[in-house]
Design an enzyme around this catalytic site. Structure first.
Site, short mmCIF file in Angstrom:
data_model
loop_
_atom_site.label_atom_id
_atom_site.label_comp_id
_atom_site.label_asym_id
_atom_site.label_seq_id
_atom_site.Cartn_x
_atom_site.Cartn_y
_atom_site.Cartn_z
N SER A 124 0.85 -1.19 0.00
CA SER A 124 0.00 0.00 0.00
C SER A 124 0.89 1.24 0.00
O SER A 124 2.00 1.21 0.55
CB SER A 124 -0.88 0.02 1.26
N TYR B 143 -1.81 -0.43 10.33
CA TYR B 143 -1.95 -0.98 8.97
C TYR B 143 -0.77 -0.54 8.10
O TYR B 143 -0.16 -1.36 7.41
CB TYR B 143 -3.27 -0.49 8.39
P1 NAP Z 1 -11.43 -5.96 0.38
O1 NAP Z 1 -12.31 -5.46 -0.68
O2 NAP Z 1 -11.76 -5.71 1.81
O3 NAP Z 1 -11.24 -7.56 0.17
C1 NAP Z 1 -10.44 -8.25 1.06
C2 NAP Z 1 -10.32 -9.68 0.59
O4 NAP Z 1 -9.42 -10.37 1.46
C3 NAP Z 1 -11.62 -10.45 0.64
O5 NAP Z 1 -11.64 -11.33 -0.47
C4 NAP Z 1 -11.51 -11.23 1.94
O6 NAP Z 1 -12.27 -12.44 1.93
C5 NAP Z 1 -10.04 -11.55 1.94
N1 NAP Z 1 -9.43 -11.87 3.23
C6 NAP Z 1 -9.33 -11.12 4.36
N2 NAP Z 1 -8.66 -11.78 5.30
C7 NAP Z 1 -8.30 -12.97 4.78
C8 NAP Z 1 -7.59 -14.09 5.26
N3 NAP Z 1 -7.09 -14.14 6.51
N4 NAP Z 1 -7.44 -15.16 4.45
C9 NAP Z 1 -7.94 -15.16 3.19
N5 NAP Z 1 -8.61 -14.12 2.68
C10 NAP Z 1 -8.80 -13.05 3.47
O7 NAP Z 1 -9.92 -5.40 0.19
P2 NAP Z 1 -9.22 -4.62 -1.03
O8 NAP Z 1 -9.48 -3.18 -0.86
O9 NAP Z 1 -9.51 -5.27 -2.31
O10 NAP Z 1 -7.70 -4.85 -0.61
C11 NAP Z 1 -6.91 -5.90 -1.14
C12 NAP Z 1 -5.48 -5.63 -0.76
O11 NAP Z 1 -5.10 -4.36 -1.27
C13 NAP Z 1 -5.22 -5.58 0.75
O12 NAP Z 1 -3.98 -6.16 1.05
C14 NAP Z 1 -5.19 -4.08 1.04
O13 NAP Z 1 -4.44 -3.80 2.18
C15 NAP Z 1 -4.55 -3.58 -0.23
N6 NAP Z 1 -4.81 -2.15 -0.48
C16 NAP Z 1 -6.08 -1.70 -0.68
C17 NAP Z 1 -6.27 -0.34 -0.90
C18 NAP Z 1 -7.63 0.27 -1.11
O14 NAP Z 1 -7.76 1.50 -1.09
N7 NAP Z 1 -8.67 -0.53 -1.32
C19 NAP Z 1 -5.18 0.54 -0.92
C20 NAP Z 1 -3.91 0.03 -0.71
C21 NAP Z 1 -3.73 -1.32 -0.50
P3 NAP Z 1 -13.72 -12.53 2.69
O15 NAP Z 1 -14.61 -11.52 2.05
O16 NAP Z 1 -14.16 -13.94 2.48
O17 NAP Z 1 -13.43 -12.20 4.14
#
Ligand code: NAP
Length: 251
Positions: free
Chosen positions: A146, A160
């Site tokens: 991130s 985080y």
């Molecule tokens: P999201 O929409 O909240 O989706 C999270 C995903 O991770 C879901 O599929 C969830 O599955 C799964 N998950 C959570 N804990 C888990 C575990 N212990 N084992 C297996 N699966 C797990 O998140 P996102 O925004 O797409 O983020 C994805 C990645 O990008 C993360 O690492 C986040 O830190 C990073 N990121 C996101 C942003 C942003 O602005 N969105 C910015 C920078 C970085 P369930 O639904 O089944 O729980």
């Protein structure tokens, strides 16, 4: 774009950035393991979307940070499509916006378990299977970090941000450790991307609020992050390892 024939495990592939990565990779020919923790319906939706494109995918429930689950994620994918050639360490969590003095050990441990211990264990399992040192054929690891790792997320979630800093260090160290063993290790650092993760921070509308203030004038989409991830998975990035792609709209 040439057709890819790899087998990729995407942790947290059922929603957001992970789901977009699964769909894009499958569309390019990868067989995909769509890992999820609890939302089976969301995972099924991704499988259906990939099926409609003529792609290959399997949904795999499991906690990507739990030591007993990790080998099973790889085994299940291997049983379906053959040896795993790529890992996207995407699963990640954040907690409610808070200052450091309001964050306790239980929360800190939960964030570090998912965002640091999980990617480390999954990367270790991938190395055991893909490294030429262990008889493997090589492979690729992409860590989803991130921009928070660099910006620090003051007043929101320094815990985080700190976990993503650790993931960046894993990227640098592991890339050098396994470079001569056929494995490339890189990371993407998304900025503010429009997904449901912001709801866990207590502000579902965070991307809409902060997007207009970014240099590019808007929040990013999961598909825009997936493009960078899939490029790093592909042979098109064959001389890239230990590198970071910022997908942050200029911030
Ligand atoms: P999201 O929409 O909240 O989706 C999270 C995903 O991770 C879901 O599929 C969830 O599955 C799964 N998950 C959570 N804990 C888990 C575990 N212990 N084992 C297996 N699966 C797990 O998140 P996102 O925004 O797409 O983020 C994805 C990645 O990008 C993360 O690492 C986040 O830190 C990073 N990121 C996101 C942003 C942003 O602005 N969105 C910015 C920078 C970085 P369930 O639904 O089944 O729980």
């Amino acid at each position: 774009m040439r057709a890819a024939d790899g087998v990729v495990l995407v942790t947290g592939g059922s929603r957001g950035i992970g789901a977009a990565t699964c769909v894009l990779a499958a569309g390019q020919g990868y067989a995909v393991g769509v890992n999820y923790l609890q939302d089976a319906t969301a995972a099924r939706r991704v499988i259906e979307q990939i099926g409609a494109l003529g792609g290959r995918a399997v949904a795999i429930q499991g906690d990507a940070s739990a030591e007993p689950d990790v080998p099973r994620l790889f085994d299940t994918l291997q049983e379906a499509f053959g040896p795993v050639t790529a890992l996207v360490n995407n699963a990640g969590v954040l907690d409610r916006q808070a200052r450091v003095e309001a964050i306790g050990a239980a929360r800190l441990r939960r964030v570090l378990e998912t965002n640091v211990v999980g990617p480390f264990l999954c990367a270790a399992e991938a190395v055991r299977r893909m490294s030429t040192r262990h008889g493997g054929a090589g492979g690729v690891i992409v860590n989803v970090s991130s921009r928070a790792a660099v910006l620090g997320s003051p007043g929101e979630y320094v815990d985080y941000a700190m976990s993503k800093g650790a993931l960046d260090t894993l990227t640098v160290g592991l890339a050098k450790e396994v470079a001569a063993e056929g494995i490339r290790v890189n990371a993407v650092r998304p900025g503010i991307i429009d997904t449901a993760i912001h709801a866990s921070g207590g502000e579902p509308g965070r991307a809409a609020r902060l997007g207009p203030g970014l240099p590019l004038g808007r929040a990013g989409t999961p598909e825009e992050v997936a493009e960078a991830i899939v490029w790093l998975l592909s042979g098109a990035s064959s001389f890239v390892t230990g590198a970071f792609i910022d997908v942050g709209g200029g911030r």
